[in-house]
Design a protein around this motif. Sequence first.
Motif, short mmCIF file in Angstrom:
data_model
loop_
_atom_site.label_atom_id
_atom_site.label_comp_id
_atom_site.label_asym_id
_atom_site.label_seq_id
_atom_site.Cartn_x
_atom_site.Cartn_y
_atom_site.Cartn_z
N UNK A 18 0.92 -0.85 0.28
CA UNK A 18 -0.14 0.05 0.37
C UNK A 18 0.71 0.67 0.25
N UNK A 19 0.95 1.74 -0.84
CA UNK A 19 1.31 3.30 -1.34
C UNK A 19 0.37 4.66 -0.73
N UNK A 20 0.43 5.16 0.97
CA UNK A 20 -0.20 6.72 0.50
C UNK A 20 0.80 7.50 0.51
N UNK A 21 0.00 7.78 -0.23
CA UNK A 21 0.89 9.70 -0.96
C UNK A 21 0.13 11.05 0.35
N UNK A 73 15.33 4.61 0.65
CA UNK A 73 14.59 5.17 -0.07
C UNK A 73 14.51 3.48 -1.45
N UNK A 74 15.43 3.53 -1.36
CA UNK A 74 15.67 2.14 -3.01
C UNK A 74 15.08 1.32 -2.44
N UNK A 75 14.91 0.39 -0.82
CA UNK A 75 14.47 -0.54 -0.70
C UNK A 75 13.21 -0.38 -0.55
N UNK A 76 12.50 0.65 -0.53
CA UNK A 76 11.25 1.32 -0.49
C UNK A 76 10.83 0.82 -2.14
N UNK A 77 11.73 0.93 -2.78
CA UNK A 77 10.93 1.60 -4.46
C UNK A 77 11.91 -0.28 -5.16
N UNK A 78 12.74 -0.51 -4.46
CA UNK A 78 11.95 -1.98 -5.02
C UNK A 78 11.93 -3.11 -4.44
N UNK A 79 10.47 -3.00 -3.24
CA UNK A 79 9.49 -3.32 -2.77
C UNK A 79 8.56 -3.55 -3.98
N UNK A 80 8.14 -2.05 -4.48
CA UNK A 80 7.27 -1.44 -4.69
C UNK A 80 7.65 -2.02 -6.00
N UNK A 104 7.42 10.11 -5.87
CA UNK A 104 7.91 8.50 -5.87
C UNK A 104 8.32 7.89 -7.07
N UNK A 105 6.96 8.19 -7.52
CA UNK A 105 6.31 7.45 -9.10
C UNK A 105 7.46 7.93 -10.34
N UNK A 106 8.06 9.18 -9.96
CA UNK A 106 9.56 9.70 -10.76
C UNK A 106 10.32 8.72 -10.40
N UNK A 107 10.59 8.50 -9.62
CA UNK A 107 11.74 6.72 -9.33
C UNK A 107 11.48 6.04 -9.33
N UNK A 136 -6.32 11.35 -13.99
CA UNK A 136 -4.66 11.46 -13.79
C UNK A 136 -4.32 9.99 -13.02
N UNK A 137 -4.64 9.28 -11.91
CA UNK A 137 -4.04 8.39 -11.15
C UNK A 137 -4.58 7.34 -12.45
N UNK A 138 -4.91 7.13 -13.48
CA UNK A 138 -5.19 5.72 -14.59
C UNK A 138 -4.28 5.99 -15.05
N UNK A 139 -4.37 7.36 -16.00
CA UNK A 139 -3.21 7.99 -17.15
C UNK A 139 -1.74 7.60 -16.18
N UNK A 140 -1.04 7.71 -15.42
CA UNK A 140 0.07 7.83 -14.40
C UNK A 140 0.17 5.92 -14.52
N UNK A 141 -0.68 5.86 -14.25
CA UNK A 141 -0.45 3.97 -14.17
C UNK A 141 -0.26 3.38 -15.36
N UNK A 142 -0.91 3.97 -16.86
CA UNK A 142 -0.83 3.64 -17.95
C UNK A 142 0.43 3.71 -18.90
N UNK A 143 1.37 4.89 -17.99
CA UNK A 143 2.36 5.27 -18.81
C UNK A 143 3.28 3.89 -17.97
N UNK A 144 3.29 3.45 -16.85
CA UNK A 144 4.24 2.56 -16.19
C UNK A 144 3.27 0.77 -16.99
N UNK A 145 2.71 1.15 -17.87
CA UNK A 145 1.91 -0.31 -17.95
C UNK A 145 1.47 -1.22 -17.44
#
Length: 197
Positions: A18-21, A73-80, A104-107, A136-145
């Motif tokens: 779960x990612x809480x922004x 931070x690197x550990x969190x990114x790898x977890x995702x 977060x998603x930029x990284x 906004x959220x769904x297009x961002x997810x679409x960028x990442x497939x």
Amino acid sequence: MDPKKKYLGKRLMLTIVGINGSPTRQSKTGILIDAVADAVATALPTDSYKIALSDVGHEVMCGLTRPDVSVKGEELLQLVERADLLIIGTPVYRAAYTGLLKHFFDLVDRDAMRNRKAILCATGGTPMHALVIEHQMRPLMGFFAIQTVTTGLYGLSDDFASGAVSSPALRERIERAADEAVGLLVPSRVPVRQLVE
């Protein structure tokens, strides 16, 4: 054999993150994300993790590029990047998702996110902001497939009470989103209610 395990074959545990922004620690967004994680966990065996950017945002906000983030931070990114299911939530800030969530998603690695599964959640003060999920959220997810479930979850202040989701309508949508997530995660597409019987 446990019916939950039967549908997953050799892979017995799924990783849910779960990612809480939200930039605030006590947030309705966090309550919504937790409720969704609980709904999925009733159907499938899961290892659940929480990334509350109000607590750990400094671990990723310390760097403009990935090599600059902290070790944590690197550990969190790898977890995702290795999660089976993401539950991504944000309060609506200035008609958009938060800058914390966007940074977060930029990284994260775009290729590592391909075909990840996600449930999208948002909270706000007016029903008019509910379209943040679709616009906004769904297009961002679409960028990442990233594959998102059809049902987006949007909660208003009145949908929460005593630290929990109180709205029957929102609880019903949470169950529907959990069913859809199970359909993406389990090839047999067995509904949640059959998995728990």
